[in-house]
Write an enzyme that holds these catalytic residues in place. Structure first.
Site, PDB file in Angstrom:
ATOM      1  N   HIS A 222       0.854  -1.186   0.000  1.00 59.53           N
ATOM      2  CA  HIS A 222       0.000   0.000   0.000  1.00 59.53           C
ATOM      3  C   HIS A 222       0.892   1.240   0.000  1.00 59.53           C
ATOM      4  O   HIS A 222       2.019   1.220   0.499  1.00 59.53           O
ATOM      5  CB  HIS A 222      -0.874  -0.029   1.257  1.00 59.53           C
ATOM      6  CG  HIS A 222      -1.963   0.988   1.316  1.00 59.53           C
ATOM      7  ND1 HIS A 222      -1.742   2.304   1.668  1.00 59.53           N
ATOM      8  CD2 HIS A 222      -3.292   0.882   1.095  1.00 59.53           C
ATOM      9  CE1 HIS A 222      -2.888   2.964   1.662  1.00 59.53           C
ATOM     10  NE2 HIS A 222      -3.848   2.124   1.315  1.00 59.53           N
ATOM     11  N   ASP A 299       2.925  -4.331   8.158  1.00 57.49           N
ATOM     12  CA  ASP A 299       1.661  -3.610   8.002  1.00 57.49           C
ATOM     13  C   ASP A 299       0.541  -4.637   8.131  1.00 57.49           C
ATOM     14  O   ASP A 299       0.327  -5.454   7.242  1.00 57.49           O
ATOM     15  CB  ASP A 299       1.647  -2.922   6.636  1.00 57.49           C
ATOM     16  CG  ASP A 299       0.311  -2.274   6.307  1.00 57.49           C
ATOM     17  OD1 ASP A 299      -0.668  -2.455   7.054  1.00 57.49           O
ATOM     18  OD2 ASP A 299       0.232  -1.603   5.249  1.00 57.49           O
ATOM     19  N   LYS A 325     -10.597  -0.935  10.106  1.00 58.82           N
ATOM     20  CA  LYS A 325     -10.661  -2.153   9.285  1.00 58.82           C
ATOM     21  C   LYS A 325     -10.904  -3.388  10.162  1.00 58.82           C
ATOM     22  O   LYS A 325     -10.864  -4.515   9.684  1.00 58.82           O
ATOM     23  CB  LYS A 325      -9.372  -2.315   8.484  1.00 58.82           C
ATOM     24  CG  LYS A 325      -9.122  -1.172   7.491  1.00 58.82           C
ATOM     25  CD  LYS A 325      -7.852  -1.382   6.707  1.00 58.82           C
ATOM     26  CE  LYS A 325      -7.476  -0.143   5.901  1.00 58.82           C
ATOM     27  NZ  LYS A 325      -8.413   0.139   4.807  1.00 58.82           N
TER      28      LYS A 325
END
Length: 504
Positions: A222, A299, A325
């Site tokens: 990302h 991550d 999330k």
């Protein structure tokens, strides 16, 4: 008259101890009775709503539940009744080692938003990679906190400040337990994954990177795990080195091994890709990096909602995730760092909360993790995160992962029946992220078409442009699944895409 600051030595040194049978607190503190009341809250099954119920009728304004209907709930709750005194969640509720049975239907009834309509159709939420929806327990916890428990933390001498501090620090302990960390002191609260990575880059990175040093970053990352490293590399004259992918979306481990060297100071890798779904062998990659003395940042934004995480088993030096999330509020997340690493990190922001004493000749700082938490934190966000963790971990996490794997397999087979549809990535180990292209249709057109049928997906570059470029693309459509999605919703997605192809 102002309330004097309470010396840091009088702050709660640890969150309350859970009582295994009641979920209450055994320490003599102001929230003991409140937590016990929370643990014994009444459980009721939701009524079957008629077709004209406010949760199923077309929505033209704010979504509100029928005030006469009892709240939907599954057998374990963690809520704050908004109209009563502050029932602050301070510990996971329920019997240790006995998670509730899992089914998507059981989970779904905790989510009011999943019972609304969009454009005249029942909502099908397939944009979980961007954010997950919030269970009623979290929503009520937030309302209850602001309605009857709102206070700043750590320094207040009054009852509500102590209660809020207990809940905030219990949230830290819950995150540590959720990640398998050795201590709550290993956890720093941040706004989310992006801020956590920037914190590491600006503290550890500035102190440890220099000319000629390498930062290895796989192509599947990302943007939030690429750009912060580019910024600090430019400042320190280090360099960011991309690790290539194989055609199926896995990291090329042979290339990774070849790129590692004594120049490598950091490896930054996602535990699950937000665009390909790939789950890299992080444990093995970390072990190899450590042979060269490199640190590893993981991550976990896309991983934490899908399968259990143990940072000590991974041997990660840093681990970051975002609450939103994970069925929690936006604006809250956490950074884990190994104790020996965190102790050597300098403050990256200055202000209140991160100090012991200040004058114009000398300032002394608080110990970690408070050293890295300048100013007033997102207190309600931590309380909401604690509630979300209580909710998620009340289920059998392995059962959730198995269900999502089977649902993903079903969706892959169903999508394969659509002419011209191509799925990106086929790594054998992956989460339920389905990124695709459809011949003759722009991704934004696909998303708009599906939205007319009440189906929410994402279209664009997904903040992962290098990963898409690996497939020669600039954008794609993405359906991302969560534990509350069902095969019936997958069928609706596939049927709508078939109609789009037929309408062309």
């Amino acid at each position: 008259m102002t309330t004097p600051d309470v010396p840091r030595s009088l702050w709660p040194s640890a969150p309350p101890t859970p009582d295994a049978l009641t979920g209450g607190l055994t320490s003599a503190d102001p929230v003991t009775a409140l937590a016990a009341a929370l643990a014994t809250s009444t459980v009721t099954d939701p009524p079957t709503a008629p077709a004209t119920d406010s949760l199923t009728a077309p929505v033209t304004g704010p979504v509100t539940a029928d005030p006469a209907a009892p709240p939907a709930a599954h057998p374990v709750q963690s809520t704050i009744p908004p109209a009563q005194p502050a029932h602050l969640p301070t510990e996971p509720v329920g019997l240790p080692g006995q998670p509730a049975a899992f089914s998507p239907e059981l989970a779904r009834r905790d989510f009011p938003i999943l019972h609304r309509t969009v454009n005249g159709h029942p909502l099908v939420w397939l944009d979980n990679g961007a954010t997950t929806q919030k269970p009623r327990q979290v929503i009520e916890t937030l309302a209850g906190f602001y309605g009857s428990a709102n206070s700043n933390i750590h320094r207040g001498a009054h009852t509500m400040a102590r209660e809020a501090t207990e809940a905030y620090e219990a949230g830290r302990a819950a995150v540590a337990q959720f990640l398998g960390a050795s201590s709550p002191d290993d956890i720093v609260f941040v706004r989310g994954t992006t801020e956590g990575i920037n914190l590491v880059a600006q503290t550890w990175g500035r102190a440890n990177l220099g000319p000629g040093d390498d930062i290895l970053v796989p192509v599947l990352e990302h943007h939030s795990n690429i750009v912060p490293w580019q910024l600090i590399a430019k400042e320190t004259r280090a360099r960011v080195v991309p690790v290539p992918l194989q055609p199926d979306g896995q990291i090329d481990l042979n290339a990774y091994a070849d790129l590692l060297s004594m120049r490598t100071q950091l490896v930054a890798v996602s535990q699950a890709s937000n665009v390909l779904g790939t789950v890299p062998p992080v444990r093995e990659m970390t072990a190899l990096a450590h042979r060269y003395g490199a640190k590893v940042l993981v991550d976990g934004a896309q991983a934490v909602a899908h399968f259990p995480v143990d940072v000590q088993d991974l041997d990660a030096d840093f681990y970051v995730f975002s609450g939103h999330k994970l069925f929690a509020p936006t604006g809250i997340g956490a950074l884990y760092a190994k104790p020996e690493v965190m102790r050597n990190m300098a403050p990256w922001q200055g202000g209140g909360n991160m100090i012991e004493s200040v004058d114009f000749t000398r300032t002394t700082y608080a110990p970690v993790p408070h050293l890295l938490e300048a100013g007033t934190g997102h207190i309600s966000g931590v309380v909401g995160l604690l509630s979300a963790l209580n909710w998620l971990t009340s289920f059998d996490r392995d059962a959730i992962a198995a269900y999502e794997t089977s649902l993903m397999a079903y969706a892959q087979q169903a999508l394969a029946t659509i002419p011209g549809l191509e799925l990106l990535g086929s790594a054998p180990d992956r989460i339920a992220v389905l990124t695709f292209t459809l011949a003759g249709h722009d991704p934004s057109t696909i998303a708009d078409w599906l939205d007319r049928d009440g189906i929410a997906i994402r279209a664009g570059h997904h903040c992962a442009q290098p990963a898409l470029a690996h497939y020669g693309l600039e954008s794609a459509a993405r359906a991302s699944l969560a534990l509350y999605n069902t095969s019936e919703e997958v069928d609706k997605l596939v049927a709508s895409l078939h109609r789009l192809q037929q309408a062309a």
